[in-house]
Design a protein around this motif. Structure first.
Motif, PDB file in Angstrom:
ATOM      1  N   PRO A 118       0.794  -1.231   0.000  1.00 11.83           N
ATOM      2  CA  PRO A 118       0.000   0.000   0.000  1.00 11.83           C
ATOM      3  C   PRO A 118       0.828   1.284   0.000  1.00 11.83           C
ATOM      4  CG  PRO A 118      -0.461  -1.369   1.955  1.00 11.83           C
ATOM      5  CD  PRO A 118       0.601  -2.066   1.199  1.00 11.83           C
ATOM      6  N   THR A 119       1.817   1.403   0.850  1.00 10.29           N
ATOM      7  CA  THR A 119       2.510   2.685   1.044  1.00 10.29           C
ATOM      8  C   THR A 119       3.069   3.223  -0.274  1.00 10.29           C
ATOM      9  OG1 THR A 119       3.231   1.664   3.084  1.00 10.29           O
ATOM     10  CG2 THR A 119       4.083   3.867   2.619  1.00 10.29           C
ATOM     11  N   LEU A 120       3.818   2.393  -0.953  1.00 11.65           N
ATOM     12  CA  LEU A 120       4.463   2.817  -2.187  1.00 11.65           C
ATOM     13  C   LEU A 120       3.430   3.225  -3.238  1.00 11.65           C
ATOM     14  CD1 LEU A 120       7.413   2.972  -3.241  1.00 11.65           C
ATOM     15  CD2 LEU A 120       6.930   0.817  -4.447  1.00 11.65           C
ATOM     16  N   ASN A 121       2.383   2.388  -3.366  1.00 14.38           N
ATOM     17  CA  ASN A 121       1.394   2.653  -4.416  1.00 14.38           C
ATOM     18  C   ASN A 121       0.474   3.824  -4.072  1.00 14.38           C
ATOM     19  OD1 ASN A 121       1.824   0.676  -6.613  1.00 14.38           O
ATOM     20  ND2 ASN A 121       1.742  -0.742  -4.867  1.00 14.38           N
ATOM     21  N   LEU A 122       0.207   3.997  -2.783  1.00 10.28           N
ATOM     22  CA  LEU A 122      -0.550   5.195  -2.372  1.00 10.28           C
ATOM     23  C   LEU A 122       0.226   6.446  -2.743  1.00 10.28           C
ATOM     24  CD1 LEU A 122      -2.118   4.466   1.126  1.00 10.28           C
ATOM     25  CD2 LEU A 122      -3.285   5.424  -0.859  1.00 10.28           C
ATOM     26  N   GLN A 123       1.538   6.377  -2.504  1.00  8.43           N
ATOM     27  CA  GLN A 123       2.396   7.515  -2.820  1.00  8.43           C
ATOM     28  C   GLN A 123       2.358   7.785  -4.331  1.00  8.43           C
ATOM     29  OE1 GLN A 123       6.398   6.999  -1.406  1.00  8.43           O
ATOM     30  NE2 GLN A 123       6.976   9.076  -1.997  1.00  8.43           N
ATOM     31  N   TRP A 124       2.326   6.695  -5.103  1.00  5.03           N
ATOM     32  CA  TRP A 124       2.263   6.871  -6.566  1.00  5.03           C
ATOM     33  C   TRP A 124       0.956   7.582  -6.954  1.00  5.03           C
ATOM     34  CZ3 TRP A 124      -0.870   5.128 -10.571  1.00  5.03           C
ATOM     35  CH2 TRP A 124      -0.380   5.347 -11.859  1.00  5.03           C
ATOM     36  N   LEU A 125      -0.138   7.149  -6.316  1.00  7.58           N
ATOM     37  CA  LEU A 125      -1.416   7.809  -6.595  1.00  7.58           C
ATOM     38  C   LEU A 125      -1.362   9.294  -6.213  1.00  7.58           C
ATOM     39  CD1 LEU A 125      -4.155   5.261  -5.425  1.00  7.58           C
ATOM     40  CD2 LEU A 125      -3.749   6.050  -7.753  1.00  7.58           C
ATOM     41  N   ASP A 126      -0.783   9.543  -5.027  1.00  8.18           N
ATOM     42  CA  ASP A 126      -0.665  10.927  -4.539  1.00  8.18           C
ATOM     43  C   ASP A 126       0.109  11.808  -5.503  1.00  8.18           C
ATOM     44  OD1 ASP A 126      -2.131  11.055  -2.271  1.00  8.18           O
ATOM     45  OD2 ASP A 126      -0.506  10.447  -0.914  1.00  8.18           O
ATOM     46  N   THR A 127       1.221  11.298  -5.992  1.00  9.14           N
ATOM     47  CA  THR A 127       2.110  12.163  -6.768  1.00  9.14           C
ATOM     48  C   THR A 127       1.786  12.164  -8.254  1.00  9.14           C
ATOM     49  OG1 THR A 127       3.671  10.312  -6.865  1.00  9.14           O
ATOM     50  CG2 THR A 127       4.059  11.988  -5.167  1.00  9.14           C
ATOM     51  N   LYS A 128       1.269  11.041  -8.763  1.00  8.70           N
ATOM     52  CA  LYS A 128       1.068  10.975 -10.218  1.00  8.70           C
ATOM     53  C   LYS A 128      -0.392  11.209 -10.636  1.00  8.70           C
ATOM     54  CE  LYS A 128       5.353   9.853 -11.122  1.00  8.70           C
ATOM     55  NZ  LYS A 128       6.239  10.811 -11.794  1.00  8.70           N
ATOM     56  N   ILE A 129      -1.303  10.647  -9.882  1.00  9.91           N
ATOM     57  CA  ILE A 129      -2.712  10.733 -10.299  1.00  9.91           C
ATOM     58  C   ILE A 129      -3.423  11.959  -9.704  1.00  9.91           C
ATOM     59  CG2 ILE A 129      -4.960   9.563 -10.246  1.00  9.91           C
ATOM     60  CD1 ILE A 129      -2.940   8.273 -12.159  1.00  9.91           C
ATOM     61  N   ALA A 130      -3.200  12.178  -8.408  1.00 13.26           N
ATOM     62  CA  ALA A 130      -3.895  13.301  -7.749  1.00 13.26           C
ATOM     63  C   ALA A 130      -3.704  14.634  -8.481  1.00 13.26           C
ATOM     64  CB  ALA A 130      -3.480  13.412  -6.288  1.00 13.26           C
ATOM     65  N   PRO A 131      -2.492  14.974  -8.949  1.00  9.23           N
ATOM     66  CA  PRO A 131      -2.331  16.272  -9.641  1.00  9.23           C
ATOM     67  C   PRO A 131      -3.159  16.381 -10.919  1.00  9.23           C
ATOM     68  CG  PRO A 131      -0.205  15.356  -9.027  1.00  9.23           C
ATOM     69  CD  PRO A 131      -1.211  14.262  -8.796  1.00  9.23           C
ATOM     70  N   LEU A 132      -3.573  15.243 -11.492  1.00  8.59           N
ATOM     71  CA  LEU A 132      -4.362  15.307 -12.718  1.00  8.59           C
ATOM     72  C   LEU A 132      -5.831  15.620 -12.439  1.00  8.59           C
ATOM     73  CD1 LEU A 132      -2.960  12.169 -14.625  1.00  8.59           C
ATOM     74  CD2 LEU A 132      -2.224  14.545 -14.799  1.00  8.59           C
ATOM     75  N   ALA A 133      -6.226  15.368 -11.200  1.00  8.13           N
ATOM     76  CA  ALA A 133      -7.633  15.597 -10.839  1.00  8.13           C
ATOM     77  C   ALA A 133      -7.855  17.079 -10.525  1.00  8.13           C
ATOM     78  CB  ALA A 133      -7.997  14.752  -9.621  1.00  8.13           C
ATOM     79  N   PRO A 134      -9.079  17.563 -10.734  1.00 16.11           N
ATOM     80  CA  PRO A 134      -9.327  18.977 -10.425  1.00 16.11           C
ATOM     81  C   PRO A 134      -9.147  19.266  -8.934  1.00 16.11           C
ATOM     82  CG  PRO A 134     -11.326  17.861 -11.211  1.00 16.11           C
ATOM     83  CD  PRO A 134     -10.240  16.864 -11.254  1.00 16.11           C
ATOM     84  N   GLU A 135      -8.660  20.457  -8.673  1.00 21.08           N
ATOM     85  CA  GLU A 135      -8.424  20.858  -7.280  1.00 21.08           C
ATOM     86  C   GLU A 135      -9.741  21.105  -6.563  1.00 21.08           C
ATOM     87  OE1 GLU A 135      -5.583  23.073  -5.847  1.00 21.08           O
ATOM     88  OE2 GLU A 135      -4.015  22.346  -7.190  1.00 21.08           O
ATOM     89  N   GLY A 136      -9.670  21.092  -5.252  1.00 23.32           N
ATOM     90  CA  GLY A 136     -10.848  21.479  -4.466  1.00 23.32           C
ATOM     91  C   GLY A 136     -11.067  22.964  -4.629  1.00 23.32           C
ATOM     92  N   ARG A 137     -12.288  23.399  -4.380  1.00 21.01           N
ATOM     93  CA  ARG A 137     -12.581  24.806  -4.577  1.00 21.01           C
ATOM     94  C   ARG A 137     -12.033  25.674  -3.455  1.00 21.01           C
ATOM     95  NH1 ARG A 137     -18.410  24.306  -4.527  1.00 21.01           N
ATOM     96  NH2 ARG A 137     -18.325  26.561  -4.205  1.00 21.01           N
ATOM     97  N   ILE A 138     -11.759  26.919  -3.783  1.00 16.10           N
ATOM     98  CA  ILE A 138     -11.342  27.881  -2.759  1.00 16.10           C
ATOM     99  C   ILE A 138     -12.544  28.750  -2.441  1.00 16.10           C
ATOM    100  CG2 ILE A 138      -9.878  29.870  -2.311  1.00 16.10           C
ATOM    101  CD1 ILE A 138      -7.816  28.583  -4.179  1.00 16.10           C
TER     102      ILE A 138
END
Lengths: 232, 699
Positions: free
Chosen positions: B198-218
């Protein structure tokens, strides 16, 4: 009315002169008039146009004041009175009959006759109405009480004017060419009416005319020529 | 006398009828003027009353008191420098409160502080990753499976969007790279790997996939720090419409209903609401107005992203429901269905709006960016210039009874004063002690001359610290002062506080409510005199001034109305005067006759005045009736606020004006005044007519 008893003077003019400005010039309409009119006289002022008839009537009627000389009307020297006092004198002592009737167009006949009484004040409505009805009766217009001036004939209008002049029981009635705008038959009946009033109430009548038929009816004729009395 | 008056009135009436042209011109002007006056003043008063109500009874009170050293004027609803006004500070509220309470007519005072903060709402992907991480931590297999489903759903939507972008030919290399990453996150192999490691792959999701998703609103929030229980008691229209009140002595924030509905709500849903309101409430038309068509176009562009916010477990259900209701073919996907749903016109708007709320909205992941019970991290620039953050729990949503529609009445979110002070940059007692110790350590005892007074009157050491050399102060930040500085989350625990802490501390402004609101000016003067007397150096302003631009706008609008009315009446005066002079000339003979018969000048003057007054009364009454009629009509149907600025002024989407006797009276007084003034000159001319003209009359 030479046959009547000696009467007191109600109008006196002594050496009366009246100037009018005409452009830059001054025109002297009256050049020194001496005249006495007694109570109850039926006097006509006669003379050609421009002789000063109207000017003389204006002075006697207190709508104008003399340039020189003394005018006394009903015991008051008009030259010494203010506009307010002159107005009061006209309201209470004088009655006016105009050549073109001068009724107030927005008032009906009854109201026109009532008008001077309203200005005078001091009378109850009942008294006022009785007075109006009596005088209207006398001029023979009882059937036209609620008609406006423009619904009346010339003769009827002049009768209304006579009623209006007499309703306040004035001492002097002034009439400036009262028949000039009427046909001769109507004019004659108007003079008859005036004469009747004069005889019944001892009201002094002074009127101007250049109608010879009217002059014939006058008790006294004052002839004016060029601002001076030549006869009367 | 009565007879004379009667004949005067009679003559006036008959003259009015016989001079038709003059009567028509003058009467029309008078009627129009009165109409305009009744209409203008009653609408303006209605606007002011609704504004006053929403300003006075929701936030401002009748008077506002703030620091005399303020560099900017107090602007409760925002001024020209949004949120960064320097309105000074009142170091000890209790002292000022005691003095204010002694002034007659003061019913209550409420301590306040205004601030603007920024809140980051979490994005969908971020939130799901957070949940997954937590599930992994707990070893919760069921939760992990749910998270996997949701994350794969979001990734699937991202992938679809990337493919669409590829079609319209955006930067190809970049898209290919993204596509490859998303493809991997969609494979079963990846998720098997994640379960194993989990740890390594969660980190991959955090760094590679999360930035592609739209940000939360301000979200930008206007905040009002106050003594919450006191605030709720004093502003008695205050009510909790959802959730609970923040208990006494506890920290917390209450969101305003309008913030919740207009800021926190999903943007697409809010845009739909706005279009719906424009048409249904304001009576505008999509079919006819380009501006609304543009809004619909913008809404349609949000269809895809909105589809992505539908809960994955309900996705298929929503899709099939929409397909049926919209009569679409089986091949049509949810984004296209939503786009079809958002293709609005005047005819389908109501039905499609309702359909959205019936089918789509309940299944949305986050129809509102925040929810009751959430802990918000508020960020704001503190007094000393650095970014400050505090955490605060949302206890409920509030509104003001009868003012639900007003943007003004819902302009601020209210939070407790203690949390406000922390966000504002004031130190807690413990921090102050710590600071004092540090100051002693480094021998920083010099008190600047201009601070002596503050030290004596305020008894607030923080001011001295704040005014000392910033460099020296910064050195201690981070290591010694703990969480007071820097952009970091404050303590998540919410220590309770006492009433004394609320009262004996810093506030920025104080709302003063009065017993008799007709004596605002007098009480304002009394407070100013007290401040002078006691050397408190306070500014006192009425609610209009305190409202800032909004209040100014009202004053300007009123001034414009009166200038317009003044000009109209000036023109009216000239026209009436002219036609009266002409009428006088026509009636020279008549007036002369009256004068000859024995009418005094006063009678003539009265006659003319009565005539205009009668005309004024008739025309004025007609005009006033028309005005009352129109206002009454408007009062029943409402005046739509077609512009946003009007929504603010009307304190809602529609204004329901009322007309009172005072408006009619004022209009009639003005029209009478104008009548008399415009007739004086012609009447004076008439009095100068000589009676002799009667003799010369030959008509």
């Amino acid at each position: 009315m030479e046959d009547s008893v000696p009467m007191s003077a109600i109008v006196t003019l002594s050496d009366v002169k009246k100037d009018y400005p005409l452009g830059k010039l001054t025109v002297r309409a009256l050049k020194g008039i001496d005249l006495t009119i007694s109570t109850g006289e039926f006097t006509t002022i006669a003379g050609p146009s421009g002789s000063g008839k109207t000017t003389l009537l204006n002075l006697v009627g207190c709508v104008d004041v003399a340039t020189e000389g003394v005018v006394t009307v009903a015991g008051q020297e008009t030259g010494k009175l203010s506009d307010r006092e002159l107005t009061k004198l006209r309201l209470h002592k004088l009655g006016f009959i105009f050549q073109s009737f001068n009724l107030i167009p927005v008032l009906d006949m009854f109201q026109n006759v009532e008008f001077p009484l309203l200005l005078q004040g001091g009378m109850t409505k009942a008294e006022r109405h009785k007075r109006v009805r009596d005088i209207v009766d006398r001029v023979g217009l009882t059937d036209q009480l609620r008609q406006r001036p423009n619904e009346l004939s010339g003769g009827q209008r002049q009768r209304v004017a006579i009623a209006r002049a007499l309703v306040t029981k004035p001492q002097i009635v002034l009439a400036d060419e009262p028949t000039a705008n009427l046909d001769s038959a109507t004019g004659s009946s108007i003079i008859d009416l005036m004469k009747e009033m004069n005889e019944q109430d001892q009201t002094t009548f002074i009127f101007s005319t250049h109608d010879p038929h009217v002059m014939e009816r006058a008790g006294r004729i004052v002839k004016l020529v060029d601002g001076l009395v030549v006869a009367g | 006398m009565i007879g004379t008056f009667r004949v005067l009135v009679l003559m006036s009436l008959r003259n009015i009828f016989s001079h038709k042209v003059k009567t028509l011109i003058v009467g029309a002007i008078m009627a129009f003027g009165t109409f305009l006056l009744v209409l203008g003043t009653s609408i303006l008063d209605s606007i002011e009353a609704s504004m006053a109500q929403s300003i006075v009874s929701s936030l401002a009170g009748h008077l506002q008191v703030y620091d005399g050293r303020a560099k900017d004027p107090l602007a409760l609803f925002g001024g020209l420098s949004f949120g960064s006004e320097d309105i000074g500070e009142i170091p000890d509220y209790s002292k000022v409160r005691a003095e204010l309470a002694a002034i007659p007519n003061v019913r209550a005072t409420v301590p306040m502080g205004l601030n603007v903060s920024v809140v980051n709402a979490t994005g969908d992907m971020d939130r799901e990753l957070e949940l997954l991480r937590a599930a992994v931590g707990r070893g919760d297999k069921v939760a992990m499976a749910q998270s996997e489903l949701r994350i794969r759903h979001i990734v699937g939507l991202l992938k679809a969007e990337t493919e669409r972008n590829a079609v319209i030919g955006r930067d190809k290399a970049d898209l290919d790279e993204k596509s490859a990453l998303l493809d991997r996150a969609l494979t079963d192999a990846f998720w098997a790997q994640l379960r194993a490691e989990p740890t390594l792959n969660l980190q991959w999701l955090d760094t590679k996939i999360a930035p592609l998703a739209p940000e939360g609103r301000i979200l930008y929030m206007r905040l009002l720090g106050t003594d919450l229980p006191l605030f709720a008691r004093t502003f008695d229209r205050f009510e909790i419409s959802e959730g609970t009140m923040v208990p006494e002595g506890e920290r917390g924030i209450l969101l305003s209903r309008s913030f919740f509905e207009k800021q926190a709500k999903d943007k697409a849903a809010r845009d739909l609401d706005k279009i719906h309101e424009s048409v249904v409430v304001k009576g505008r038309s999509i079919d006819k107005e380009k501006a609304l068509q543009d809004e619909v176009a913008r809404l349609k562009r949000q269809a895809t992203s909105l589809a992505g916010r539908v809960r994955p477990e309900s996705y298929a259900e929503v899709e099939s429901a929409l397909r049926t209701r919209l009569g679409a073919e089986d091949s049509v996907q949810l984004p296209a269905l939503v786009e079809q749903l958002f293709t609005l016109n005047d005819a389908n708007l109501r039905a499609q709006h309702d359909l959205f709320y019936e089918v789509v909205a309940p299944q949305m992941e986050q129809l509102y960016a925040v929810a009751i019970g959430d802990v918000l991290t508020l960020r704001a620039v503190s007094k000393t210039g650095y970014f400050n953050a505090v955490n605060v729990k949302i206890h409920g949503i509030y509104s003001f009874k009868g003012l639900e529609k007003s943007d003004l009445a819902g302009a601020v979110n209210v939070l407790d004063l203690i949390t406000f002070r922390e966000l504002y940059g004031q130190f807690t007692e413990a921090q102050q002690k710590e600071m004092a110790a540090i100051r002693e350590d480094v021998g920083l005892e010099v008190v600047k001359k201009e601070n002596v007074e503050d030290a004596l009157f305020g008894g607030d050491d923080s001011l001295i610290v704040a005014d000392t050399d910033e460099g020296g102060f910064d050195e201690f930040e981070g290591n010694t002062l703990g969480d007071t500085g820097g952009d970091k989350k404050a303590q998540v625990a919410f220590p309770p506080f006492t009433q004394a802490q609320v009262d004996e501390g810093l506030v920025l402004n104080i709302a003063v409510l009065l017993d008799d609101d007709t004596k605002i000016g007098e009480t304002q003067a009394a407070i100013a005199a007290m401040s002078e007397d006691k050397g408190l150096n306070l500014n006192v302003v009425d609610w209009r001034t305190a409202a800032g631009i909004v209040g100014q706008f009202m004053i300007v609008t009123r001034a414009v109305l009166w200038i317009a009315i003044f000009i109209i009446f000036l023109v009216a005066l000239v026209i009436i005067n002219n036609s009266m002079v002409m009428a006088t000339m026509e009636r020279t003979g008549e007036v002369g006759t009256m004068r000859a018969i024995g009418a005094q000048r006063r009678f003539v003057l009265t006659m003319f005045l009565v005539e205009t007054l009668v005309l004024g009364a008739v025309a004025g009454t007609l005009g006033a009736l028309a005005g009352v009629g129109l206002v009454t009509f408007l009062g029943s149907v409402g005046i739509p606020a077609v512009e946003d600025v009007l929504v603010l002024l009307f304190a809602g989407p529609r204004l329901y004006p009322t007309v009172g006797p005072s408006h009619v009276l004022l209009a009639l007084v003005v029209i009478f005044f104008v009548s008399v003034v415009s007739t004086l000159y012609p009447a004076w001319i008439a009095t100068r007519i000589q009676p002799v003209v009667a003799m010369q009359r030959r008509d």
